[in-house]
Design an enzyme around this catalytic site. Sequence first.
Site, PDB file in Angstrom:
ATOM      1  N   THR A 224       0.832  -1.393   0.027  1.00 21.78           N
ATOM      2  CA  THR A 224       0.050   0.004   0.063  1.00 21.78           C
ATOM      3  C   THR A 224       0.989   1.152  -0.042  1.00 21.78           C
ATOM      4  O   THR A 224       0.909   2.003   0.965  1.00 21.78           O
ATOM      5  CB  THR A 224      -1.066  -0.056   1.148  1.00 21.78           C
TER       6      THR A 224
ATOM      7  N   THR B   8      -1.275  -2.559   5.728  1.00 27.22           N
ATOM      8  CA  THR B   8      -1.779  -1.316   6.439  1.00 27.22           C
ATOM      9  C   THR B   8      -2.725  -0.364   5.252  1.00 27.22           C
ATOM     10  O   THR B   8      -2.247   0.215   4.475  1.00 27.22           O
ATOM     11  CB  THR B   8      -0.697  -0.401   6.507  1.00 27.22           C
TER      12      THR B   8
ATOM     13  N   CYS C 247       7.679   1.925   5.905  1.00 27.89           N
ATOM     14  CA  CYS C 247       6.328   2.027   6.784  1.00 27.89           C
ATOM     15  C   CYS C 247       6.169   3.470   7.001  1.00 27.89           C
ATOM     16  O   CYS C 247       5.279   4.104   7.023  1.00 27.89           O
ATOM     17  CB  CYS C 247       6.349   1.086   8.034  1.00 27.89           C
TER      18      CYS C 247
HETATM   19  N1  LIG Z   1       7.372  -4.485   5.680  1.00 34.44           N
HETATM   20  C1  LIG Z   1       7.333  -3.890   6.981  1.00 34.44           C
HETATM   21  O1  LIG Z   1       7.881  -3.973   7.791  1.00 34.44           O
HETATM   22  C2  LIG Z   1       5.707  -3.932   7.487  1.00 34.44           C
HETATM   23  C3  LIG Z   1       5.304  -4.224   8.471  1.00 34.44           C
HETATM   24  C4  LIG Z   1       3.900  -3.895   8.694  1.00 34.44           C
HETATM   25  C5  LIG Z   1       3.155  -3.943   7.950  1.00 34.44           C
HETATM   26  N2  LIG Z   1       3.355  -3.718   6.546  1.00 34.44           N
HETATM   27  C6  LIG Z   1       2.327  -3.410   5.697  1.00 34.44           C
HETATM   28  O2  LIG Z   1       2.383  -4.586   4.935  1.00 34.44           O
HETATM   29  C7  LIG Z   1       2.038  -4.520   3.538  1.00 34.44           C
HETATM   30  C8  LIG Z   1       2.903  -5.425   2.754  1.00 34.44           C
HETATM   31  O3  LIG Z   1       4.122  -4.452   2.795  1.00 34.44           O
HETATM   32  P1  LIG Z   1       5.330  -5.498   2.504  1.00 34.44           P
HETATM   33  O4  LIG Z   1       6.585  -4.574   2.770  1.00 34.44           O
HETATM   34  O5  LIG Z   1       5.101  -6.576   2.599  1.00 34.44           O
HETATM   35  O6  LIG Z   1       5.294  -5.073   0.532  1.00 34.44           O
HETATM   36  P2  LIG Z   1       6.080  -5.860  -0.246  1.00 34.44           P
HETATM   37  O7  LIG Z   1       5.992  -4.867  -1.559  1.00 34.44           O
HETATM   38  O8  LIG Z   1       7.301  -6.307   0.014  1.00 34.44           O
HETATM   39  O9  LIG Z   1       5.246  -7.180  -0.767  1.00 34.44           O
HETATM   40  C9  LIG Z   1       3.794  -7.079  -1.307  1.00 34.44           C
HETATM   41  C10 LIG Z   1       3.897  -8.076  -2.340  1.00 34.44           C
HETATM   42  O10 LIG Z   1       2.678  -8.248  -2.841  1.00 34.44           O
HETATM   43  C11 LIG Z   1       2.804  -8.877  -4.235  1.00 34.44           C
HETATM   44  N3  LIG Z   1       1.430  -8.583  -4.891  1.00 34.44           N
HETATM   45  C12 LIG Z   1       0.827  -7.331  -5.227  1.00 34.44           C
HETATM   46  N4  LIG Z   1      -0.363  -7.567  -5.815  1.00 34.44           N
HETATM   47  C13 LIG Z   1      -0.507  -8.950  -5.557  1.00 34.44           C
HETATM   48  C14 LIG Z   1      -1.772  -9.712  -5.973  1.00 34.44           C
HETATM   49  N5  LIG Z   1      -2.796  -9.271  -6.463  1.00 34.44           N
HETATM   50  N6  LIG Z   1      -1.834 -11.352  -5.685  1.00 34.44           N
HETATM   51  C15 LIG Z   1      -0.604 -11.637  -5.310  1.00 34.44           C
HETATM   52  N7  LIG Z   1       0.644 -10.859  -4.844  1.00 34.44           N
HETATM   53  C16 LIG Z   1       0.457  -9.644  -5.147  1.00 34.44           C
HETATM   54  C17 LIG Z   1       3.832  -7.903  -4.684  1.00 34.44           C
HETATM   55  O11 LIG Z   1       4.325  -8.692  -6.021  1.00 34.44           O
HETATM   56  C18 LIG Z   1       4.733  -8.185  -3.707  1.00 34.44           C
HETATM   57  O12 LIG Z   1       5.783  -8.962  -3.741  1.00 34.44           O
HETATM   58  C19 LIG Z   1       1.844  -3.032   3.327  1.00 34.44           C
HETATM   59  O13 LIG Z   1       0.535  -2.444   3.411  1.00 34.44           O
HETATM   60  C20 LIG Z   1       2.522  -2.383   4.496  1.00 34.44           C
HETATM   61  O14 LIG Z   1       2.322  -1.232   5.124  1.00 34.44           O
HETATM   62  C21 LIG Z   1       4.913  -3.638   6.320  1.00 34.44           C
END
Ligand SMILES: NC(=O)c1ccc[n+]([C@@H]2O[C@H](COP(=O)([O-])OP(=O)(O)OC[C@H]3O[C@@H](n4cnc5c(N)ncnc54)[C@H](O)[C@@H]3O)[C@@H](O)[C@H]2O)c1
Length: 446
Positions: free
Chosen positions: A86, A122, A263
């Site tokens: 996001t 998020t 984040c």
């Molecule tokens: N990274 C962190 O430390 C963290 C911590 C807490 C919350 N979050 C939240 O979690 C969410 C994900 O963050 P992240 O860091 O894991 O992101 P990221 O970019 O590492 O991973 C997201 C993944 O989703 C895949 N994706 C997108 N659309 C898709 C679909 N339709 N079907 C299947 N896969 C799909 C992407 O290819 C990517 O690999 C965000 O909202 C972020 O704010 C992240």
Amino acid sequence: MKIAIIGGGYVGLVSGACFAEFGVSVDVYEADPAKRAMLLEGRIPIYEPGLDRLVADNAAAGRLAFPDSLEAGITGAEAIFIAVGTPARRGDGHADLTYVFAAVEQVVMALDHPAIIVTKSTVPVGTGRKIAELAQRLRPELGIEVASNPEFLREGSAIPDFMRPDRVIVGTDSERAREVLRRLYRPLYLIETPIVFTGLETAELIKYAANGFLAMKITFINEMADLCEQVGADVNDVARGIGLDGRIGRKFLHAGPGFGGSCFPKDTLALMRIAEEAGAPSRLIQSVVSVNDSRKEKMAARVIAACGGSVAGKRIAILGLSFKPETDDLREAPSIPLIHGLLADGAEVAAFDPVAMDGAKALLPERVIFAADAPAALAGADALVLVTEWNEFRSLAPARLGQIMRGRVVIDLRNVFDPEAMRQAGFAYYGIGRKQPPTATNSLMV
Ligand SMILES: NC(=O)c1ccc[n+]([C@@H]2O[C@H](COP(=O)([O-])OP(=O)(O)OC[C@H]3O[C@@H](n4cnc5c(N)ncnc54)[C@H](O)[C@@H]3O)[C@@H](O)[C@H]2O)c1
């Protein structure tokens, strides 16, 4: 119990592997074919300590799989977690929900049973309600229910954070969703993890409020660091002095170059927009965003000043590129604007990071020298800038630095070095929020 996770990034992959470790059967569907191919071969697309082992063990035990299609992944799943990105939307800073709604729509259309859709991503307040409306509009016959289960893991310690969290937040109006999630998190309940049940909107806001508060705490100590430099105080001692107060707490009081990562920057921006749109603007969060942005922008000027007012023709060694240690994540990393600023002033930049080099090559111009290790980056350098506090940099002895560097300037943006030892070894040492050398101009011995 079988669940599915949509998105195999930092959150999806860690959550999937950890739920599998709890004994649940988990399918993680990742849309990116390259990442999916890696996962199928047992390779991990991200760097996260311990994750390779956890994934391999659970895949071998038959509890964790990476299906080729979303449809295969959600077959028989009681709960489907949305863990896609996001990011901040270009232009206005709102959270970009394109991936979330694309994933939800795909899930809803493919479902053949009444699963729970859970947002782990998020998402702004109100998103869960919109997902419920969408599901009801597209597949009214299924009775899909929605919950918000925000994730609080930190990159670099994601597995212990997930396995022993301070709390689990579950926001939903549905008793069935509560029951499914209670069952899923039972191993954490057994180790007395508080599980907080709330409404949808409350859970969504808790995630932003938590990140907003932590970002504010970092920004506060960064401002105190600036003040310390002006009045001859030491910010490490100030942080300790206030952090020992139980009401304040010691964590997130490390002064530095400004927060980055996947984040805090986007979540503070999104919280600011959410609050504005709701008619309850947060002036605190507005300040956090602007103070932090300008701090990151100012880091290059800080280095240039420490190098005597110009870095033209000087070799600057940058140690650490990822936004924090123990991750390869470069999103919003302070190293990137810093290096751009130094290059613009004519510096030759030699950089090293233990795990983030490949990602950094894609973000930085070709003329940046990517060194094989820290000593190679430091060889012949006029100044050392420590940007990310990887453990291996902490042990760099001043005497050794003296042997391999050409100049005698150390700019420590994380306050990891001992200022006195550096000074004794003949270095002009510039920490953050610490006593600075008397002049910034006499420090380069070339
Ligand atoms: N990274 C962190 O430390 C963290 C911590 C807490 C919350 N979050 C939240 O979690 C969410 C994900 O963050 P992240 O860091 O894991 O992101 P990221 O970019 O590492 O991973 C997201 C993944 O989703 C895949 N994706 C997108 N659309 C898709 C679909 N339709 N079907 C299947 N896969 C799909 C992407 O290819 C990517 O690999 C965000 O909202 C972020 O704010 C992240």
